[in-house]
Design a protein around this motif. Sequence first.
Motif, short mmCIF file in Angstrom:
data_model
loop_
_atom_site.label_atom_id
_atom_site.label_comp_id
_atom_site.label_asym_id
_atom_site.label_seq_id
_atom_site.Cartn_x
_atom_site.Cartn_y
_atom_site.Cartn_z
N UNK A 26 -5.47 -4.28 -2.18
CA UNK A 26 -4.01 -4.83 -2.25
C UNK A 26 -3.17 -4.08 -3.25
N UNK A 27 -3.77 -4.04 -4.66
CA UNK A 27 -3.11 -3.00 -5.69
C UNK A 27 -2.84 -1.80 -5.31
N UNK A 28 -3.82 -0.81 -4.78
CA UNK A 28 -3.71 0.36 -4.22
C UNK A 28 -2.71 0.74 -2.90
N UNK A 29 -2.99 -0.24 -2.08
CA UNK A 29 -1.88 -0.52 -0.85
C UNK A 29 -0.34 -0.42 -1.62
N UNK A 30 -0.15 -1.20 -2.50
CA UNK A 30 1.10 -1.37 -3.21
C UNK A 30 1.75 0.18 -3.61
N UNK A 31 0.68 1.02 -4.36
CA UNK A 31 1.29 2.24 -4.59
C UNK A 31 1.36 3.12 -3.53
N UNK A 32 0.30 2.93 -2.66
CA UNK A 32 0.40 3.99 -1.40
C UNK A 32 1.59 3.75 -0.74
N UNK A 33 2.04 2.41 -0.47
CA UNK A 33 3.44 2.28 0.27
C UNK A 33 4.48 2.81 -0.41
#
Length: 396
Positions: A26-33
């Motif tokens: 989830x943390x990484x998805x936030x940054x990817x988005x």
Amino acid sequence: MGHLAASEALKRFRVIDLTQVRAGPTACRQLADWGADVIQVQMPEHMRGDDTLGGQDGSDYQYTHRNKRSITLNLKESEGIAALKRLIATADVVVENFRPDVKYRLGIDYESLAADHPGLVYASISGFGQTGPYATRPGFDQIAQGMSGLMSITGVPGEAPMRVGIPIADLCAGIFAAQGILVALLERESSGKGQWLHTSLFESMIYMLDFQTSRFLIDGEVAQQAGNFHPTSIPTGVYKARDGYMNIAVFGSKIWERFCNIMGAPEWVSDERYHDKASRSINRDSLNAQINERLASQDRSYWIAKFNEGGVACGVINDMGEVFKDPQTQHLNIVKTVVSPRLGEQRMVGQPVQLTRTPSTIVRSAPLRGEHSEEILKTLGYDDAVLVQMKSLGVY
């Protein structure tokens, strides 16, 4: 193909995603988005255990790992660790959610990596923290919900403790970790130095208890279950109109007066049982019974129109299907569409924050395990002959 940025906002940053399950991804998805080049590091196919989040073709996995690239590396082999360190040397951020001791055993802890990469921002997510009596315990969302106190205040009074209907501990830990990463990257702009940051499911849930913690720490009050009703602001909760349930929220004396007038009960304002917040708290049950009795005379649409006209917050209680038919949901354009080469068109909820100049979108569906391994390894200087050898040895 290389990096496809979902936004211009974080396009210049590269993130190495060493996480699994939900909080870390989830943390990484936030940054990817928001445009970061997030490279998900997974175990090779021959070494993987059971797929998490319902398997790689499942909707949960697809939602969580969108906008990322994937490389497989065998971190049990020295060649795999060497390739990982070479990859990290090109990155700004590493995110991991191993058990606290694992990163040290692998030699990829912050201190080891920062010696050669002082600008590295390193984020760790765990169940209970990096140190302390519970540090080595396995941490899962529901365990954190219970141990943090959240379940003790959730549910109907007198019944069993109740979990929240989403993995809130995982999600909050991931979002807080992403926030910490952004803070560290901002600080790096002035100091030139990276740093280690860490959070946990347990800490995140304690923080999310918000006013319930201050009720105890400042007032000494141990909160109890309040069901569908707000524990301190009355009347606020779930009420039943003629055709079904709805939420009503009455905060403050002015809105209380408006509410009473709309309900056709102006006498409640001066009634000693209800005239102030403390009195309404003591006589909550009788007040709620009278509210439900009056609401039963009309449908929800009638009351919603009346309350909104009078400035009293209210709303229907939607199921998932109704949420996405709601005209406000559609107007906000929070549902995005991406095309998966294998699974076809997919609809997903996008970011809930709208940046007018550098918006977020979804440009890439979740990758297959190791889909970009060779593409990424070649950018690190591995030639075709070496890649063939590495593949034959099970390094990736």
